[in-house]
Each structure stands twice: as structure tokens, then as C-alpha cells.
Write an enzyme that holds these catalytic residues in place. Structure first.
Site, PDB file in Angstrom:
ATOM      1  N   ASP A 140      10.217  -5.334  -2.542  1.00  0.00           N
ATOM      2  CA  ASP A 140       9.674  -5.721  -1.323  1.00  0.00           C
ATOM      3  C   ASP A 140       8.456  -6.556  -1.668  1.00  0.00           C
ATOM      4  OD1 ASP A 140       9.309  -5.475   1.494  1.00  0.00           O
ATOM      5  OD2 ASP A 140       7.467  -4.267   1.267  1.00  0.00           O
TER       6      ASP A 140
ATOM      7  N   CYS B 120       8.887  -9.769   4.495  1.00  0.00           N
ATOM      8  CA  CYS B 120       8.564  -9.662   5.844  1.00  0.00           C
ATOM      9  C   CYS B 120       8.302 -11.104   6.232  1.00  0.00           C
ATOM     10  CB  CYS B 120       7.413  -8.784   6.042  1.00  0.00           C
ATOM     11  SG  CYS B 120       5.831  -9.160   5.251  1.00  0.00           S
TER      12      CYS B 120
ATOM     13  N   LYS C  24       6.763   2.088   1.699  1.00  0.00           N
ATOM     14  CA  LYS C  24       8.255   2.328   1.308  1.00  0.00           C
ATOM     15  C   LYS C  24       8.291   3.278   0.171  1.00  0.00           C
ATOM     16  CE  LYS C  24       9.259  -2.174   3.319  1.00  0.00           C
ATOM     17  NZ  LYS C  24       7.733  -2.503   3.651  1.00  0.00           N
TER      18      LYS C  24
ATOM     19  N   ASP D 286       2.187  -6.406 -13.675  1.00  0.00           N
ATOM     20  CA  ASP D 286       3.095  -7.310 -13.338  1.00  0.00           C
ATOM     21  C   ASP D 286       4.576  -6.922 -13.068  1.00  0.00           C
ATOM     22  OD1 ASP D 286       4.530  -9.627 -12.655  1.00  0.00           O
ATOM     23  OD2 ASP D 286       3.030 -11.003 -13.363  1.00  0.00           O
TER      24      ASP D 286
ATOM     25  N   PRO E 293       0.776  -1.250   0.018  1.00  0.00           N
ATOM     26  CA  PRO E 293      -0.110   0.137  -0.017  1.00  0.00           C
ATOM     27  C   PRO E 293       0.840   1.200   0.003  1.00  0.00           C
ATOM     28  CG  PRO E 293       0.122  -0.864   2.288  1.00  0.00           C
ATOM     29  CD  PRO E 293       0.742  -1.839   1.530  1.00  0.00           C
ATOM     30  N   GLY E 294       2.309   1.210   0.000  1.00  0.00           N
ATOM     31  CA  GLY E 294       2.799   2.508  -0.165  1.00  0.00           C
ATOM     32  C   GLY E 294       3.994   2.782   1.033  1.00  0.00           C
TER      33      GLY E 294
END
Ligand code: SAM
Length: 488
Positions: free
Chosen positions: A183, A236, A122, A167, A119-120
Site C-alpha cells: 500500500d 490512494c 490494513k 526501508d 498507521p495500520g
């Protein structure tokens, strides 16, 4: 150990030999996770934000490796329910999740690709580091998640980003980025404290599928940066199959064109695993970093910083994408309309360029933008054409609304709450700095609180009716309802 702790921990048992302090890890994964926030330095100095929130009873402790990132040690309400969060003065970001961009180390003016960005968290962190002359390309494969990405970039006032939706494995070549972040989508084991449902270790077929996607994304990123450029790969999750094994496979395929770099000692965490499941990784893979929940009392994270020594063998020749220039005519028109309608002076747009696509206009700090077919957004939404007049976005009003000199009302909390609840409210006196005696006209009015432009209302000659975006109005009402949610 409680039964629930035992169930949560058993999913991670296979990492026992990797974890530096199993007792601390075991205690951390079953503890609730404290909030952390990252001050948005595009909008506010971290110290100023800290002072503002502490004056309302929050307790914040900056991390030494990035003082704009602060642990929330207490407060009168959840930090996500504050006016400052709503306005984009900070982003709620786990401390561990802030580390990959610190390791990427974006420099002012650079062109940075965030290949899987929603969702932004980083992307907004990168934007703040590259500043107004840098370019952030925030890409996301999932259109619904790209909507969140746009909303977060808008809330944080980022005008140096473009959003693309494709993609990442097929992101178009040709721009030669200075740095890229992958990420990657992952099994998310490091989020256990935020989602403490019983879990099982990821199944082997799922790990294989994820690793193949992760490897393809990392390979693509390496094909898209210039020689000498940097790629940070992060997840993560704790699973070495998705972490060191992916980096190891890509380094081997690159045949010396890519090197894993040591990370600054000041960054938290422990070195990467030397091997897994009987397979030894390349020695340089140890330069990666594993951040476990007990290191920062946060989530889990893996990151590796890769430097491109030469083009990777799979890079293709490509021509740069076409460049788009600002739409000067649209810029003049919208600026003149904002001045005429609200008395917002042209200086409010200094250093900003206006781009137009169809009925929409965007504010960007950049005098040229790459134009890919996959591009969704060309900066901060400025205004769209309704067929009769322009309609400024709430995000643009956060930026320029404080300079409005007419058709603007400053509301008290009770009136603002009533307006957002759908009631019609009296406007009160026109703003004192407006042209002397100029009464409100029927039509659009900017609503402000504590000096900040919030959104629009319609004035019918007697009362105001809210014309905020529905979700933003709901979120702001949430702040008004919290003790300590709003500055007074
Ligand atoms: N960096 C983000 C942040 O800090 O807010 C979090 C990114 S999240 C870990 C991974 C993202 O990758 C998800 O939004 C997912 O939809 C997206 N994704 C999954 N497959 C992708 C692909 N093939 N190309 C690009 N993005 C992809």
C-alpha cells in the site's frame, strides 16, 4: 460550480478521459466525505457492534462486498469519539481503503507481509482475516509512524503481528510469505475529500521519484512471496504514473513470472487504464481496479492483484530468519503476578504465548516468531518490568481485565471523568465477584467501565489516582465529553 470546487477540480482535469462519470466524480470530490468504519471481528461480531452503536443513535449501512465495513450515515457524535472506537471494537477506515485487503484475500493461518504499513488500517484488517494461527509482519520505514502502527495494533488487540522498522526496499528475504500488500506511499490525490485544500497536479519530478520508490517496493514484495503467492499493489491516488505504469513496468521486468489477476466482479470500481500519455500498457493491466470517490462515496483508490507464477528474476537465495521461542519463564512469572495482583486466572492467557525482549513482554498467538534485527514488537504489549514489579499495558488490560477478581474497581462516568482529569476519587465498593470481603490494598488497581478493563490507577489507602498512559486518558476523556460517546 463554486470557485472553490473549480480550483479543486482543475487539479484532476488531466484524468477527465479516464474517469467513467465525470459529472459524478466532480460532484463527489467537493462533497464532505461520510465516515466509514470496519468492525474488528477479533473483538466483536459486526452485527453486535452495529446494534450497540445504533442503540445510541448511530445509523450504519454495511457494504455488500464486506459487511464488516459500514458507512456511518449519522449519529450523535463523530464515531472516532466513542468508547467502542477507543476500545478497538472498530477501526475508522474509508470504504475504498478497505478494498485492497479484500482483494488480497488473506486466508486463516497464512503468513502475510504488509510492506509499508503505518498507521495500520490494513494490517489490522489482515490480522483479523488470518486469525490467531496466521502471522502478519507489519513493516514501516518511518519510526514515528511505526509508533502509530503499534498503537493501532494494540488498540485493536492484535496478537498475531510483529512490527518491523526498515526501508521496505531492503526488507530481509528468507521467509517466503504467502501474500504481501504494498500500500505504497503516493501523491494521495484520492484523499482530496478529507483534505480539500486547493491542489495542483503532482509535478513531473515528484511523480518520477514516487514511481521509482513504488516500483522498488513492489519488486521487493514480489521477491519475498513464495511461488503461487499473491501481491496486491495499491495507492490512494489517481495518477496513472503511480498506478498502472508501475504495475506495467514490474510485469515487463518479471518476464512472465508474474501475472495480473482479474478481481472479483463484486468489488467496486472500474478497470485499469489501457495506456497513458501516448504509451500503451500490457493488456492485463486493465485487470487492475480504479475506485473513484463517486463509486463508494468515499476516497479514491487504485489496486492490482498480482500472482507469482515463478520466482522473479531479481529474487535472491536466502536462508530463513532465526526463530524465537516464547520465554516460558517470563510467561510464568507475569501470569503469576497478574493472578496474585488482580486475581486474573491463568485461563485468561489460553492460546497466548509470552515473548520477552529486555524489560518488555509481549503476548502472541504464535508459538514461534521470526527474529529479525529490524523487529520492534513481538505481538500485543503485555507488561514491562519497572525494576520493582510488572506494569501491565492498557492494551493487555482491555483483553484480560474483565476477568480480574481483586484490586479492581468499576467506575461510573462521573468518577471516571474526574479520575482522568487528574482528580483523586474514592474507589467505591470492591468488585462484587472478588473474594468475599477482601478490601482494596494500597497499590495498583485495574479500572473498568461497562465490564471492560481500561487501565491502571494507584490506590493510596483512601483514594484512587489515575495511572493511565497520558494520550489514552486524553482520548477517553474526549469520549466521555461527547453526547452518545459512552455506553451507559
Ligand atoms: N497501509 C497503511 C494503512 O492502511 O493504514 C497506509 C500506508 S501509507 C499509504 C504508506 C506508508 O509507507 C507510510 O506510512 C510511509 O511512511 C511508508 N513508507 C514510505 N517509504 C517507505 C519505504 N521505503 N519502506 C517502507 N515504508 C515506507
Amino acid at each position: 460550480m463554486s470557485a472553490r470546487s473549480g480550483i479543486v477540480l482543475s487539479a484532476f482535469e488531466r484524468y477527465r478521459a479516464l474517469v467513467d462519470d465525470w459529472a459524478a466524480f466532480a460532484a463527489a470530490v467537493v462533497r464532505p466525505q461520510p465516515h466509514a468504519l470496519r468492525a474488528n471481528r477479533l473483538r466483536v461480531a459486526p452485527e453486535e457492534l452495529r446494534g450497540r452503536l445504533e442503540a445510541r443513535g448511530f445509523r450504519l449501512a454495511p457494504y455488500p462486498w464486506a459487511p464488516e465495513v459500514m458507512r456511518v450515515e449519522g449519529g450523535p457524535c463523530p464515531p472516532g469519539s466513542t468508547f467502542e472506537h477507543w476500545l478497538g471494537l472498530f477501526y475508522l477506515q474509508e470504504a475504498a481503503a478497505a478494498v485492497p485487503v479484500v482483494a488480497l484475500d488473506p486466508q486463516p493461518g497464512e503468513r502475510i507481509l504488509d510492506l509499508s504499513a503505518a498507521p495500520g488500517g490494513k494490517s489490522t484488517q489482515i490480522a483479523e482475516r488470518v486469525g490467531p494461527s496466521g502471522l502478519v509482519v507489519a513493516n514501516e520505514a518511518d519510526p514515528a509512524r511505526a509508533g502509530w502502527l503499534l498503537a493501532n495494533l494494540g488498540r485493536m488487540g492484535v496478537a498475531s503481528a510483529v512490527v518491523t522498522v526498515c526501508d521496505g526496499r531492503r526488507f530481509p528475504a528468507g521467509l517466503a510469505f504467502d501474500r504481501a500488500l504494498v500500500d505504497a506511499p503516493c501523491s494521495g490525490e484520492g484523499n482530496v475529500r478529507r483534505d480539500p485544500r486547493p491542489r495542483r497536479p503532482p509535478r513531473a519530478d515528484r511523480l518520477r521519484r514516487l514511481a521509482s520508490l513504488q516500483e522498488a517496493l513492489l519488486r521487493r514484495a514480489l521477491a519475498l512471496v513464495r511461488p503461487g503467492g499473491v501481491v496486491v499493489y495499491s495507492t490512494c491516488t489517481f495518477a496513472p504514473e503511480e498506478d498502472e505504469a508501475v504495475v506495467d513496468a514490474v510485469l515487463r521486468a518479471a518476464g512472465g513470472a508474474v501475472e495480473a489477476e482479474p478481481l472479483p466482479q463484486a468489488l467496486p470500481g472500474v478497470e485499469g487504464a489501457g495506456g497513458w500519455d501516448g504509451v500503451a500498457f500490457l493488456p492485463e493491466v486493465r485487470r487492475a481496479r480504479r475506485i473513484y470517490p463517486h463509486h463508494l462515496d468515499s476516497g479514491g483508490m487504485f489496486l492490482a492483484r498480482l500472482r507469482l507464477r515463478a520466482p522473479v528474476p531479481w529474487a535472491e537465495e536466502a536462508t530463513p530468519p532465526p526463530e524465537e521461542a516464547p520465554d516460558e519463564a517470563a510467561g510464568r512469572e507475569v501470569r503469576a503476578w497478574m493472578e496474585e495482583s488482580f486475581g486474573i486466572p491463568a485461563e485468561a492467557f489460553e492460546g497466548l504465548h509470552v515473548y520477552r525482549s529486555g524489560e518488555r513482554t509481549w503476548l502472541s498467538t504464535l508459538p514461534r516468531l521470526p527474529l529479525w534485527p529490524e523487529r520492534w514488537a513481538a505481538g500485543l504489549p503485555l507488561a514491562h518490568w519497572t525494576g520493582r514489579h510488572w506494569w501491565p499495558s492498557g492494551f493487555a488490560l482491555h483483553r484480560v481485565g474483565r476477568l480480574a477478581r481483586r484490586q479492581v474497581v468499576d467506575l461510573e462516568p462521573a468518577a471516571l471523568r474526574a479520575l482522568l482529569e487528574g482528580q483523586a476519587v474514592p474507589p467505591g465498593p470492591p468488585h462484587a465477584s472478588g473474594p468475599a470481603g477482601e478490601p482494596l490494598r494500597r497499590g495498583l488497581v485495574i479500572v473498568r467501565y461497562a465490564g471492560a478493563g481500561l487501565g491502571l490507577a494507584r490506590y493510596d489507602g483512601d483514594l484512587l489516582h489515575a495511572a493511565f498512559a497520558r494520550e489514552r486518558a486524553r482520548q477517553l476523556l474526549g469520549c466521555l465529553e461527547q453526547p452518545g460517546g459512552m455506553p451507559r
